[in-house]
Design a protein around this motif. Structure first.
Motif, mmCIF file in Angstrom:
data_model
loop_
_atom_site.group_PDB
_atom_site.id
_atom_site.type_symbol
_atom_site.label_atom_id
_atom_site.label_comp_id
_atom_site.label_asym_id
_atom_site.label_seq_id
_atom_site.Cartn_x
_atom_site.Cartn_y
_atom_site.Cartn_z
ATOM 1 N N ALA A 340 64.416 -38.142 -105.465
ATOM 2 C CA ALA A 340 65.466 -38.202 -103.611
ATOM 3 C C ALA A 340 63.521 -36.450 -103.283
ATOM 4 C CB ALA A 340 66.590 -37.199 -103.263
ATOM 5 N N PRO A 386 66.446 -43.235 -88.973
ATOM 6 C CA PRO A 386 66.448 -43.045 -90.919
ATOM 7 C C PRO A 386 65.075 -44.199 -91.183
ATOM 8 C CG PRO A 386 68.549 -43.464 -90.872
ATOM 9 C CD PRO A 386 67.692 -43.772 -89.140
ATOM 10 N N ILE A 390 64.039 -42.283 -95.985
ATOM 11 C CA ILE A 390 65.473 -41.118 -96.019
ATOM 12 C C ILE A 390 66.787 -42.066 -96.559
ATOM 13 C CG2 ILE A 390 66.760 -40.160 -94.356
ATOM 14 C CD1 ILE A 390 64.322 -39.116 -92.940
ATOM 15 N N SER A 391 66.770 -43.446 -95.812
ATOM 16 C CA SER A 391 67.964 -44.235 -95.697
ATOM 17 C C SER A 391 68.012 -44.416 -97.034
ATOM 18 C CB SER A 391 67.314 -45.435 -95.136
ATOM 19 O OG SER A 391 66.798 -46.467 -95.353
ATOM 20 N N ILE A 394 66.480 -41.561 -100.192
ATOM 21 C CA ILE A 394 67.122 -40.669 -100.650
ATOM 22 C C ILE A 394 68.885 -40.667 -100.381
ATOM 23 C CG2 ILE A 394 67.119 -37.913 -99.159
ATOM 24 C CD1 ILE A 394 64.362 -37.896 -98.244
ATOM 25 N N VAL A 395 69.139 -40.851 -99.769
ATOM 26 C CA VAL A 395 70.390 -41.434 -99.121
ATOM 27 C C VAL A 395 71.260 -42.216 -99.615
ATOM 28 C CG1 VAL A 395 72.046 -41.689 -97.104
ATOM 29 C CG2 VAL A 395 70.248 -40.380 -96.845
ATOM 30 N N ALA A 399 73.708 -41.631 -102.768
ATOM 31 C CA ALA A 399 75.024 -42.321 -102.981
ATOM 32 C C ALA A 399 75.457 -42.404 -104.473
ATOM 33 C CB ALA A 399 75.426 -43.005 -101.093
ATOM 34 N N ARG A 404 74.999 -37.243 -102.484
ATOM 35 C CA ARG A 404 74.509 -37.234 -100.846
ATOM 36 C C ARG A 404 73.141 -36.868 -100.486
ATOM 37 N NH1 ARG A 404 79.157 -33.391 -101.112
ATOM 38 N NH2 ARG A 404 78.613 -31.674 -100.897
ATOM 39 N N GLY A 405 72.828 -36.781 -99.208
ATOM 40 C CA GLY A 405 71.989 -36.493 -98.734
ATOM 41 C C GLY A 405 71.875 -36.449 -97.265
ATOM 42 N N THR A 406 71.607 -35.592 -96.567
ATOM 43 C CA THR A 406 71.497 -35.434 -95.373
ATOM 44 C C THR A 406 70.016 -34.760 -94.217
ATOM 45 O OG1 THR A 406 72.618 -32.955 -95.620
ATOM 46 C CG2 THR A 406 74.408 -34.526 -94.752
ATOM 47 N N VAL A 417 66.646 -30.276 -95.501
ATOM 48 C CA VAL A 417 67.183 -32.330 -96.082
ATOM 49 C C VAL A 417 67.938 -31.176 -96.332
ATOM 50 C CG1 VAL A 417 66.585 -34.024 -97.285
ATOM 51 C CG2 VAL A 417 64.724 -33.204 -95.529
ATOM 52 N N MET A 419 70.251 -31.891 -100.635
ATOM 53 C CA MET A 419 70.654 -33.407 -101.276
ATOM 54 C C MET A 419 71.321 -32.607 -102.482
ATOM 55 S SD MET A 419 66.175 -33.994 -101.708
ATOM 56 C CE MET A 419 65.900 -31.910 -101.021
#
Length: 423
Positions: A340, A386, A390-391, A394-395, A399, A404-406, A417, A419
């Motif tokens: 990520a 995203p 990103i989706s 990373i996220v 998950a 979690r990633g924001t 970012v 993580m």
């Protein structure tokens, strides 16, 4: 046409379970063979099947003993109490042995069930011949509880035909117990209690078969869901490999650089080096097994990612002064977090408009957090949906391992970012 590796129809599975009981022993199965995987899983679960009738007998003997004493007082108490104590102690010991030994193995099943049946027959004859004639039918009701559990064991382990044979044999056995107690077969109380004992066996068979079907079908459906989710996870992993490696390399090769024409040979050599490195990395991801334990510090892995990004002109400041690199985090979570971070840095190279980023790693909320912050052009997260990087890279990747990633960004104020994965 059914999908390759799909399970047999539930009706076929039910018929097999009713005919033969649970599988005797797990067999090695290819993950793609759903039926074989389901049978192997069911076989492992069925090793503990006998615990259910054993637990039933422990509770039922206490119940029927209390009912016997409430109805008959001390009359015939000796043989009934002896049978109850023996059954509770023996069933408790058997339950503990099964649980501690990893279940009832196939090589012991036949002998164990045969011994259990023999003990039940002997116990009933002892009670039938020692109890007073006036309460003998009620006393046999107590000892008959052992055989109810026995029939349930046979139904679940050997199938419905074996249980029906035992039910048929129980008719003359119950008559023999009546005669052994000195009562005629036409004795009204003995006849009534005999019918009640046979009904108890029938109910035990029905319940055992119902549990067997639920166990078998439930196991097969659970394996089906698990394999389907596994295939979907593998598809997501393949897409990420394509996105994070192949696609990124192709995009890098397609970017024109100043002086390409004048330095064609040098540029070609650089492109070949990049392609060779990415091909080696892709081959490693596809062919090598997933490592089972971390061999290097997490901060070192992040430093390697920063070095990799430096080839693309990104200057990364790694801040890990407050991070203790001895936290125990599973390899899956470490790998997901590193990948990520790599994707976040690639996005910085491609979209931020800056060549500098700060990468901070710290302990947070019982896990590890990595924050990538740049002072680039930023973007409005509400107006720009995203992308795949990103989706998914990373996220979704975080998950899947409980993290979690924001992404926080504003136009002209850079991007942050965050993580995180649990410890």
């Amino acid at each position: 046409m059914p999908e390759a590796g799909s399970a047999a129809p539930p009706g076929a599975l039910v018929r097999t379970l009713l005919r033969s009981g649970t599988p005797a022993e797990p067999t090695e199965a290819d993950d793609g063979d759903l039926a074989a995987v389901g049978d192997a899983t069911l076989a492992r679960a069925s090793r503990y099947w006998v615990v259910v009738p054993l637990a039933y007998r422990i509770a039922a003997f206490v119940k029927v003993f209390i009912g016997f004493t409430a109805a008959n007082g001390s009359l015939g108490l000796g043989p009934v109490l002896g049978a109850t104590v023996f059954a509770v102690v023996a069933d408790t010991a058997a339950t503990i042995w099964v649980l501690r030994s990893g279940g009832l193995r196939a090589r012991l099943t036949t002998r164990a069930l045969g011994l259990d049946l023999a003990v039940g027959v002997v116990l009933n004859f002892v009670v039938a011949t020692t109890a007073p004639t006036s309460v003998q039918p009620f006393a046999v009701d107590v000892s008959w509880t052992w055989l109810v559990g026995t029939v349930a064991m046979w139904a679940g382990t050997c199938g419905l035909p074996a249980a029906l044979w035992l039910f048929a044999a129980a008719v003359p056995l119950r008559a023999a117990l009546t005669l052994a107690g000195g009562l005629p077969l036409s004795h009204q109380l003995a006849l009534t209690r005999s019918i009640g004992c046979l009904v108890a066996l029938a109910v035990a068979i029905v319940i055992a078969v119902a549990i067997l079907i639920l166990l078998g079908v439930g196991t097969r459906f659970a394996v089906d869901i698990g394999l389907r989710r596994g295939r979907e996870a593998e598809r997501r992993r393949t897409r990420r490999i394509m996105h994070d490696n192949v696609l990124q390399t192709l995009e890098a090769l397609a970017i024109a650089a100043p002086g390409d024409d004048a330095q064609a040979a040098t540029r070609l050599s650089e492109l070949r080096s990049v392609a060779k490195a990415q091909a080696a990395e892709l081959r490693q991801r596809i062919t090598e097994p997933v490592p089972t334990g971390a061999t290097r510090g997490f901060a070192v892995e992040l430093a390697d990612v920063a070095t990799e990004m430096a080839r693309d002109g990104l200057r990364t400041q790694l801040v890990a002064a407050d991070f203790a690199d001895d936290r125990k985090v599973s390899q899956d979570r470490r790998t997901a977090l590193v990948e990520a971070v790599r994707e976040a840095l690639r996005n910085t190279v491609k979209h931020s408009g800056t060549n500098q980023v700060v990468l901070r790693v710290e302990e947070r909320d019982g896990g590890i957090a990595v924050v990538a912050r740049d002072q680039g052009q930023g973007f409005d997260v509400r107006d720009r949906p995203p992308g795949f990087g990103i989706s998914q890279s990373i996220v979704a990747r975080l998950a899947e391992v409980g993290g979690r990633g924001t992404v926080d960004s504003q136009p002209g104020r850079g991007t942050r970012v965050t993580m995180w994965v649990p410890g």
